[in-house]
Design a protein around this motif. Structure first.
Motif, PDB file in Angstrom:
ATOM      1  N   CYS A 161      -3.061   8.714   3.577  1.00 20.09           N
ATOM      2  CA  CYS A 161      -3.759   6.981   3.639  1.00 20.09           C
ATOM      3  C   CYS A 161      -4.050   7.169   2.656  1.00 20.09           C
ATOM      4  CB  CYS A 161      -3.986   6.944   4.870  1.00 20.09           C
ATOM      5  SG  CYS A 161      -2.371   6.371   6.095  1.00 20.09           S
ATOM      6  N   SER A 162      -5.180   8.630   2.341  1.00 19.31           N
ATOM      7  CA  SER A 162      -6.102   8.085   1.928  1.00 19.31           C
ATOM      8  C   SER A 162      -5.592   8.367  -0.182  1.00 19.31           C
ATOM      9  CB  SER A 162      -6.729   9.545   1.320  1.00 19.31           C
ATOM     10  OG  SER A 162      -5.945  10.418   1.360  1.00 19.31           O
ATOM     11  N   THR A 163      -4.249   8.618  -0.259  1.00 17.43           N
ATOM     12  CA  THR A 163      -3.721   7.940  -2.014  1.00 17.43           C
ATOM     13  C   THR A 163      -3.357   6.402  -1.687  1.00 17.43           C
ATOM     14  OG1 THR A 163      -1.822   8.970  -1.194  1.00 17.43           O
ATOM     15  CG2 THR A 163      -2.942  10.352  -1.694  1.00 17.43           C
ATOM     16  N   ILE A 164      -3.093   5.819  -1.074  1.00 18.09           N
ATOM     17  CA  ILE A 164      -2.380   4.269  -0.535  1.00 18.09           C
ATOM     18  C   ILE A 164      -3.641   3.444  -1.152  1.00 18.09           C
ATOM     19  CG2 ILE A 164      -1.369   2.360   0.776  1.00 18.09           C
ATOM     20  CD1 ILE A 164      -0.869   4.323   2.459  1.00 18.09           C
ATOM     21  N   ALA A 165      -3.330   2.600  -2.264  1.00 13.94           N
ATOM     22  CA  ALA A 165      -4.370   1.899  -2.799  1.00 13.94           C
ATOM     23  C   ALA A 165      -4.788   0.511  -1.978  1.00 13.94           C
ATOM     24  CB  ALA A 165      -4.483   1.502  -4.229  1.00 13.94           C
ATOM     25  N   ASN A 166      -5.839   0.333  -1.660  1.00 14.62           N
ATOM     26  CA  ASN A 166      -6.280  -0.931  -0.589  1.00 14.62           C
ATOM     27  C   ASN A 166      -5.762  -2.304  -1.491  1.00 14.62           C
ATOM     28  OD1 ASN A 166      -7.386   0.654   1.736  1.00 14.62           O
ATOM     29  ND2 ASN A 166      -9.537   0.521   1.071  1.00 14.62           N
ATOM     30  N   ASP A 167      -5.959  -2.097  -2.554  1.00 13.05           N
ATOM     31  CA  ASP A 167      -5.573  -3.662  -3.551  1.00 13.05           C
ATOM     32  C   ASP A 167      -4.042  -3.601  -3.571  1.00 13.05           C
ATOM     33  OD1 ASP A 167      -5.118  -2.163  -5.458  1.00 13.05           O
ATOM     34  OD2 ASP A 167      -6.659  -2.784  -6.775  1.00 13.05           O
ATOM     35  N   GLY A 168      -3.020  -2.853  -3.366  1.00  9.67           N
ATOM     36  CA  GLY A 168      -1.298  -2.898  -3.488  1.00  9.67           C
ATOM     37  C   GLY A 168      -1.350  -2.277  -5.143  1.00  9.67           C
ATOM     38  N   SER A 169      -1.844  -1.818  -5.459  1.00  7.31           N
ATOM     39  CA  SER A 169      -1.438  -1.908  -6.876  1.00  7.31           C
ATOM     40  C   SER A 169      -0.702  -0.660  -7.290  1.00  7.31           C
ATOM     41  CB  SER A 169      -2.836  -1.411  -7.936  1.00  7.31           C
ATOM     42  OG  SER A 169      -3.719   0.017  -7.559  1.00  7.31           O
ATOM     43  N   ASP A 170      -0.598   0.046  -5.752  1.00 11.75           N
ATOM     44  CA  ASP A 170       0.529   0.867  -6.408  1.00 11.75           C
ATOM     45  C   ASP A 170       1.532   0.056  -5.801  1.00 11.75           C
ATOM     46  OD1 ASP A 170      -0.497   3.224  -6.022  1.00 11.75           O
ATOM     47  OD2 ASP A 170      -1.045   3.252  -4.010  1.00 11.75           O
ATOM     48  N   PHE A 171       2.171  -0.961  -5.549  1.00 12.63           N
ATOM     49  CA  PHE A 171       3.422  -1.359  -5.417  1.00 12.63           C
ATOM     50  C   PHE A 171       3.761  -2.970  -6.733  1.00 12.63           C
ATOM     51  CE2 PHE A 171       2.309   0.743  -2.019  1.00 12.63           C
ATOM     52  CZ  PHE A 171       3.193   1.100  -1.855  1.00 12.63           C
ATOM     53  N   LEU A 172       4.651  -3.219  -7.290  1.00 13.90           N
ATOM     54  CA  LEU A 172       5.112  -4.112  -7.813  1.00 13.90           C
ATOM     55  C   LEU A 172       6.611  -5.211  -6.887  1.00 13.90           C
ATOM     56  CD1 LEU A 172       4.598  -6.331 -10.191  1.00 13.90           C
ATOM     57  CD2 LEU A 172       5.920  -4.796 -11.559  1.00 13.90           C
ATOM     58  N   VAL A 173       6.362  -6.439  -7.275  1.00 14.18           N
ATOM     59  CA  VAL A 173       7.508  -7.438  -6.590  1.00 14.18           C
ATOM     60  C   VAL A 173       8.076  -8.447  -7.877  1.00 14.18           C
ATOM     61  CG1 VAL A 173       8.598  -8.855  -4.693  1.00 14.18           C
ATOM     62  CG2 VAL A 173       6.672  -7.164  -4.474  1.00 14.18           C
ATOM     63  N   SER A 174       9.569  -8.010  -7.947  1.00 15.84           N
ATOM     64  CA  SER A 174      10.005  -8.644  -8.694  1.00 15.84           C
ATOM     65  C   SER A 174      11.575  -8.682  -8.571  1.00 15.84           C
ATOM     66  CB  SER A 174       9.774  -7.985 -10.533  1.00 15.84           C
ATOM     67  OG  SER A 174      10.832  -6.164  -9.925  1.00 15.84           O
ATOM     68  N   GLY A 175      11.526  -9.799  -9.393  1.00 16.63           N
ATOM     69  CA  GLY A 175      13.103 -10.400  -9.861  1.00 16.63           C
ATOM     70  C   GLY A 175      13.061 -11.541  -8.400  1.00 16.63           C
ATOM     71  N   GLY A 176      14.680 -11.802  -8.462  1.00 16.58           N
ATOM     72  CA  GLY A 176      14.352 -13.605  -7.590  1.00 16.58           C
ATOM     73  C   GLY A 176      13.914 -14.553  -8.439  1.00 16.58           C
ATOM     74  N   PRO A 177      14.012 -15.597  -7.353  1.00 21.27           N
ATOM     75  CA  PRO A 177      13.190 -16.995  -8.157  1.00 21.27           C
ATOM     76  C   PRO A 177      11.876 -17.101  -8.253  1.00 21.27           C
ATOM     77  CG  PRO A 177      15.085 -17.073  -5.907  1.00 21.27           C
ATOM     78  CD  PRO A 177      14.770 -16.236  -6.465  1.00 21.27           C
ATOM     79  N   GLN A 178      11.349 -16.562  -7.035  1.00 19.10           N
ATOM     80  CA  GLN A 178      10.374 -16.778  -6.791  1.00 19.10           C
ATOM     81  C   GLN A 178       9.110 -15.444  -7.400  1.00 19.10           C
ATOM     82  OE1 GLN A 178       9.341 -17.463  -2.855  1.00 19.10           O
ATOM     83  NE2 GLN A 178       7.547 -18.125  -2.724  1.00 19.10           N
ATOM     84  N   SER A 179       8.293 -15.770  -7.842  1.00 20.60           N
ATOM     85  CA  SER A 179       7.217 -15.055  -8.684  1.00 20.60           C
ATOM     86  C   SER A 179       5.746 -14.555  -7.047  1.00 20.60           C
ATOM     87  CB  SER A 179       6.826 -15.265  -9.927  1.00 20.60           C
ATOM     88  OG  SER A 179       5.541 -14.320 -10.417  1.00 20.60           O
ATOM     89  N   VAL A 180       5.819 -13.522  -6.427  1.00 25.87           N
ATOM     90  CA  VAL A 180       4.458 -13.063  -5.827  1.00 25.87           C
ATOM     91  C   VAL A 180       4.108 -12.132  -6.283  1.00 25.87           C
ATOM     92  CG1 VAL A 180       5.794 -14.727  -3.886  1.00 25.87           C
ATOM     93  CG2 VAL A 180       6.343 -12.085  -4.915  1.00 25.87           C
ATOM     94  N   ASN A 181       2.300 -12.314  -5.830  1.00 21.65           N
ATOM     95  CA  ASN A 181       1.947 -10.868  -6.406  1.00 21.65           C
ATOM     96  C   ASN A 181       1.288 -10.082  -5.364  1.00 21.65           C
ATOM     97  OD1 ASN A 181       1.541 -11.276  -9.207  1.00 21.65           O
ATOM     98  ND2 ASN A 181       0.201 -13.036  -8.440  1.00 21.65           N
ATOM     99  N   VAL A 182       1.695  -8.824  -4.988  1.00 25.45           N
ATOM    100  CA  VAL A 182       0.418  -7.593  -4.373  1.00 25.45           C
ATOM    101  C   VAL A 182       0.042  -7.603  -3.774  1.00 25.45           C
ATOM    102  CG1 VAL A 182       0.748  -5.835  -3.176  1.00 25.45           C
ATOM    103  CG2 VAL A 182       3.240  -6.439  -5.001  1.00 25.45           C
ATOM    104  N   ILE A 183      -1.185  -8.330  -3.081  1.00 25.70           N
ATOM    105  CA  ILE A 183      -2.458  -8.389  -2.629  1.00 25.70           C
ATOM    106  C   ILE A 183      -3.407  -6.547  -2.326  1.00 25.70           C
ATOM    107  CG2 ILE A 183      -2.573 -11.133  -3.061  1.00 25.70           C
ATOM    108  CD1 ILE A 183      -2.911 -11.131  -0.547  1.00 25.70           C
ATOM    109  N   GLY A 184      -2.270  -6.522  -1.263  1.00 26.76           N
ATOM    110  CA  GLY A 184      -2.959  -4.985  -0.190  1.00 26.76           C
ATOM    111  C   GLY A 184      -1.326  -4.698   0.405  1.00 26.76           C
ATOM    112  N   ALA A 185      -1.941  -3.431   0.097  1.00 24.05           N
ATOM    113  CA  ALA A 185      -1.226  -2.586   1.081  1.00 24.05           C
ATOM    114  C   ALA A 185      -1.856  -1.466   1.990  1.00 24.05           C
ATOM    115  CB  ALA A 185      -0.532  -1.002  -0.058  1.00 24.05           C
ATOM    116  N   SER A 186      -1.409  -1.067   3.121  1.00 19.23           N
ATOM    117  CA  SER A 186      -1.691   0.352   3.906  1.00 19.23           C
ATOM    118  C   SER A 186      -0.722   0.511   4.575  1.00 19.23           C
ATOM    119  CB  SER A 186      -2.946  -0.823   4.965  1.00 19.23           C
ATOM    120  OG  SER A 186      -1.922  -1.640   5.764  1.00 19.23           O
ATOM    121  N   GLY A 187      -1.470   1.977   5.872  1.00 19.47           N
ATOM    122  CA  GLY A 187      -0.635   2.458   6.720  1.00 19.47           C
ATOM    123  C   GLY A 187      -0.750   2.780   8.002  1.00 19.47           C
TER     124      GLY A 187
END
Length: 693
Positions: free
Chosen positions: A353-379
């Motif tokens: 869990c300590s290696t998961i960035a709280n701000d979600g910067s380890d992840f990116l969502v792309s593709g599809g007709p709608q654009s969204v940002n990743v704002i957080g991540a947790s386990g």
């Protein structure tokens, strides 16, 4: 010191009163209320329901000593009057077992010393938390709380009830009738040592027909090894006694012998007597190879033993493979569902869990007709590790399409790291998103005179393929629906739509008011000098009106002008008024008619005589035509000044009786007061009338 005590054996609040003397005079008497809990808490294994001894039906359990303690009170049904009593659970031990063959349960609790008092109670805890015995009274099966010394238990000759608290001199029965056990049910036997000594007892299960000995022999099922190649986890097919496992793990060897076993620990041996998972630590990291974990007798002379001392066979072999860990990829993305604002990413190994960035910067969502940002991540972190990561989005995904979730290096410069200390490679996983659905529907109405035919339709947009219409509790399916409804009615229309992923519903109240209903209001009676005002209360879609007032005239407007009434009437006269309301385009017509009585005059007067003989003429005494009397009060007295009738409603009339008894002929005095509605003048009159029979 001498204490005089009146003993009341019916009170379960006194479990016993001394154990050696039962008399009216007791030299030194210690009374222990059986409803009182307290004392030292029970911490020894086996003295609480959750740490109960596992039972082998063929073994004799010997408790050489019983630690003094108390837990929660015990409910005992049928004692202390109605309902049951709460007895103190003193110095207990608990035993847990399962029924493998239905039948009766017999057992003996034999004290190891004289004048020792033992009690017991049996519970059915199938599918329950064992601690529910303190809160769920329905779990009790049977028991015995006799104050008599000596052996207790369940036998064929025992009583068919729970013996309540007593004193030794009562010689109350110490045995209950053997209960019948149910196959597959789990039971908990509580043995309580009421005497405050630490002398123990033996517990032996015998005499019944039920089988409570597990027929399954113990075996090892599988072994897995940790990432670092130094810890083997061994799974068993059933629980074995913790006492049969040596701390150095002398029951195990490896083949090939690339390392030796240096310790073996049961996963829950600190909180229970038996375990089905063992953690085995090796002396060194294993090289890449196929291995066998071999079970053998340990330093204690046996292999791993179950509760009946049956061991895993000597030489039992459990194969496992150790491959040095390599970087893993994410397994999958959990089904997103409808309009997800987060995604769940699963992995084949646990993630730190300590290696998961709280701000979600380890992840990116792309593709599809709608654009969204990743704002957080947790386990969901347990002991600092998680099996999945929840990625939170800046907005719900609501547009149909195929999107990608990419694992990348976060703000710390690395991706997430698995339980083996390896950084996960960058990767992308695709996932589908379905459109949200709109349940709005359109309505077309074919108007009718009494009933309307309505058509409901949905546009089917956003891949909607499921429709459920509920029209006044009538259900139909399909993209369209139809219903015939009363033209004057209130209806509830509900549509539930879905596309296999998203679902939504809409409920509308549909009011239909096009039915032609002719209606109007007029007074019931009226004075000839007053204008007759008519109030049109018709409803529906009406475009023409026809009024017929008889000799008073007619009209073709919706709201006719007030009508003048004839003033030359010689008696009260009834007039009939009619209204025809029409919707010409629909060809719908309705008729309403009412009758109004026009008085010949509205002079308020009281007759000088009346004849209550039921002939319909002058049968009542009342103020005639008092339609314009406001705040009226009318009273009648007999010749002795006694009140025989009174009213504040001029239409309530005296029929010449009092409480149903006809009054005699003669003169009666009346009094009348009111305020005239038109002039506002206050009037007070009195007079006499003659009752003639």
């Amino acid at each position: 010191m001498t204490i005089f005590v009146v003993l009341d054996n019916s009170r379960p609040t006194l479990k016993r009163i001394m154990r050696s003397t039962y008399a009216l005079i007791i030299t030194i008497l210690f009374l222990t209320p059986y409803l009182k809990s307290g004392g030292q808490a029970c911490t020894t294994l086996g003295q609480t329901p959750s740490t109960a001894f596992p039972v082998c039906g063929t073994s004799v359990f010997t408790q050489s000593t019983v630690p003094i303690c108390a837990t929660n009170d015990i409910f005992v049904p049928g004692c202390s009057g109605t309902g049951g009593a709460n007895y103190q659970n003193k110095n207990p031990f608990f035993y847990r077992f399962t029924c493998y063959t239905a039948g009766t349960l017999g057992f003996l609790i034999t004290p190891l010393a004289n004048q020792e008092d033992y009690d017991w109670q049996l519970y059915d805890i199938t599918g329950r938390d064992p601690n529910e015995i303190f809160t769920n009274n329905s779990l009790v099966v049977t028991g015995n709380w006799s104050g008599s010394y000596g052996v207790t238990g369940a036998s064929a000759s025992g009583v068919n009830f729970i013996q309540c608290a007593s004193v030794p001199a009562d010689n109350a029965p110490t045995f209950a009738q053997m209960p019948t056990l149910i196959v597959g049910h789990t039971y908990l036997l509580m043995v309580s040592h009421y005497s405050d000594t630490q002398s123990g007892y033996t517990l032996q299960f015998a005499g019944g027909t039920a089988v409570i000995t597990d027929p399954l022999l113990p075996r090892a099922t599988n072994a897995t090894i940790s990432c670092d190649g130094r810890v083997v986890t061994l799974k068993l097919n059933k629980k074995i006694k913790c006492s049969s496992l040596t701390a150095p793990g002398t029951e195990f060897i490896l083949n090939p012998a690339a390392a030796t076993v240096i310790s073996a620990v049961g996963d829950s041996c600190t909180t229970s007597f038996d375990v089905d998972e063992i953690t085995i630590t090796l002396s060194a990291t294993l090289p890449n190879n196929n291995y066998q974990l071999i079970v053998r007798p340990g330093a204690d002379g046996n292999t791993l033993l179950d509760n009946c001392d049956r061991g895993i066979p000597d030489g039992e072999t459990i194969p496992f493979v150790y491959n040095p860990p390599i970087p893993i990829f994410a397994d999958s993305i959990g089904t997103p569902g409808c309009a997800p604002d987060s995604l769940r990413l699963y992995f084949p190994k646990k993630i730190f869990c300590s290696t998961i960035a709280n701000d979600g910067s380890d992840f990116l969502v792309s593709g599809g007709p709608q654009s969204v940002n990743v704002i957080g991540a947790s386990g969901q972190c347990i002991a600092g590790q998680t099996e999945f990561v929840t990625v939170r989005l800046s907005a719900p995904l609501v547009q149909n399409g195929t999107y990608q979730l990419t694992l990348k290096a976060g703000v710390d410069g690395t991706t997430i790291i698995d339980e083996c200390g390896l950084e996960l490679p960058q990767q992308s996983l695709s996932f589908p998103i379905a459109d949200t659905v709109n349940p709005e529907f359109s309505i077309t109405n074919q108007l009718g005179c009494r009933f309307d035919t309505l058509f409901f339709s949905h546009n089917g947009a956003n891949q909607v393929n499921q429709w459920t219409w509920t029209i006044n509790n009538q259900i139909s399916t399909g993209i369209n629906a139809a219903a015939i409804l009363p033209a004057f009615s209130t209806n509830t229309i509900k549509l539930v739509v879905g596309n296999g992923v998203c679902k939504d519903s809409l409920t509308q109240t549909l009011v239909l008011d096009n039915e032609v209903k002719a209606s109007f209001d007029i007074p019931v009676d009226i004075c000839p000098e007053d204008l007759l005002e008519i109030t049109n209360t018709s409803t529906g879609l009406i475009d023409s009106w026809r009024w017929d007032f008889g000799t008073l005239g007619s009209s073709m407007v919706r709201d006719p002008l007030p009508l003048s009434l004839p003033r030359n009437l010689t008696r009260d006269t009834d007039f009939i008024l009619r209204l025809l309301a029409t919707n010409n385009s629909l060809g719908c017509t309705d008729t309403a008619s009412k009758t109004i009585r026009v008085f010949d005059n509205c002079l308020i007067a009281v007759p000088t005589a009346f004849t209550p003989n039921g002939d319909g003429l002058n049968d009542y005494l009342y103020p005639n035509n008092a339609i314009k009397a406001v705040d009226l009060y009318f009273a009648i007295y007999n010749r002795w000044g006694q009140l025989v009738f009174q009213t504040r409603n001029w239409q309530e009339k005296w029929d010449g009786t009092v409480k149903g008894i006809p009054q005699g002929s003669g003169t009666y005095v009346w009094m009348l007061q009111y305020t005239h509605r038109d002039s506002g003048q206050k009037v007070f009159e009195k007079g006499i009338s003659v009752l003639i029979r």
